[in-house]
Design an enzyme around this catalytic site. Structure first.
Site, short mmCIF file in Angstrom:
data_model
loop_
_atom_site.label_atom_id
_atom_site.label_comp_id
_atom_site.label_asym_id
_atom_site.label_seq_id
_atom_site.Cartn_x
_atom_site.Cartn_y
_atom_site.Cartn_z
N GLY A 193 0.81 -1.21 0.00
CA GLY A 193 0.00 0.00 0.00
C GLY A 193 0.84 1.25 0.00
O GLY A 193 1.87 1.32 0.67
N THR A 194 0.37 2.26 -0.74
CA THR A 194 1.07 3.55 -0.80
C THR A 194 0.21 4.52 -1.59
O THR A 194 -0.77 4.13 -2.23
CB THR A 194 2.45 3.40 -1.47
OG1 THR A 194 3.17 4.60 -1.31
CG2 THR A 194 2.31 3.11 -2.95
N THR A 195 0.59 5.78 -1.56
CA THR A 195 0.01 6.79 -2.45
C THR A 195 1.15 7.66 -2.97
O THR A 195 1.90 8.23 -2.17
CB THR A 195 -1.01 7.69 -1.72
OG1 THR A 195 -2.05 6.88 -1.16
CG2 THR A 195 -1.64 8.68 -2.70
N LYS A 231 9.48 7.70 0.44
CA LYS A 231 9.35 6.98 -0.83
C LYS A 231 9.75 7.83 -2.03
O LYS A 231 9.67 7.35 -3.17
CB LYS A 231 7.92 6.48 -1.00
CG LYS A 231 7.44 5.61 0.15
CD LYS A 231 5.95 5.31 0.04
CE LYS A 231 5.44 4.64 1.31
NZ LYS A 231 3.98 4.41 1.27
#
Length: 217
Positions: free
Chosen positions: A16-18, A50
């Site tokens: 999961g990430t954005t 990130k």
């Protein structure tokens, strides 16, 4: 030779990430949340960055398997450093994106990672490129990725406009990340934003309690 896999071996890795990047008048903003999860079940880090610098004015965001993404960006840094020495000038943004594309394509059977590459160069100015899982490379003025992106496609389509000012683009990116982090349970933490222009690079961190709120959380 025929291969046999157990259920645990063929099960996909849940991550999961954005991540996002957007071009404004004279530069580009690239950003992400800071939450890293293990298998989508528990949070292993709340403050991971990130947004990775692969050259002076070129950055990329990672989505997918963190180990795979870190290995690819490390290799890309080496290639781009060597390239700049050979050419005696900084690499173009498209060159950095192409290096990531080649690494992803050649190792597409083993990697589970995608990237957004953004930067500025003297030839084309601000640019954004997407390197998807498997090695596809496309250029876009604005792009989003990761599990949290599914919650903000409507916002991005409605609010992004070409030739925004730096301040407008920063607010747009901050709002988009805040909306995704508020809805996606594996996106969260702080918002890391990097502004890249011809004058240089600025890294901005927006703490979680300073992010805008659009609903009761």
């Amino acid at each position: 030779m025929e291969k046999h896999y157990t259920d645990s071996q063929v099960k996909g890795v849940s991550t999961g990430t954005t991540i996002l990047a957007a071009i404004f008048d004279g530069g580009v903003v690239i950003g992400s949340d800071s939450r890293a999860s293990m298998g989508g079940e528990y949070v292993s880090s709340k403050t991971i960055n990130k947004v990775v610098q692969v050259h002076d004015q070129i950055f990329c965001c990672m989505a997918g398997s963190l180990a795979d993404a870190q290995a690819v960006t490390k290799a890309a840094k080496f290639h781009l450093s060597f390239h700049s020495v050979q050419m005696e000038h900084p690499p173009l943004v498209i060159a950095a994106a192409s290096v990531l594309k080649e690494l992803c394509y050649k190792n597409k059977e083993e990697l589970q990672a995608g990237f957004i590459t953004a930067g500025w160069d003297k030839k084309k100015g601000p640019q954004v490129y997407v390197v998807s899982l498997g090695g596809m490379l496309i250029s876009q003025p604005v792009t989003i990725g990761g599990s949290g992106s599914t919650y903000i496609y409507g916002y991005v389509d409605a609010k992004y406009k070409p030739n925004m000012t730096r301040e407008e683009c920063m607010q747009f990116a901050t709002n988009a990340l805040a909306l995704a982090m508020g809805r996606d349970n594996v996106s969260g933490g702080v918002a890391h934003l990097v502004v890249i222009t011809g004058k240089g690079v600025e890294h901005v961190v927006v703490p979680g309690d300073k992010l805008p709120r659009f609903h009761d959380e």
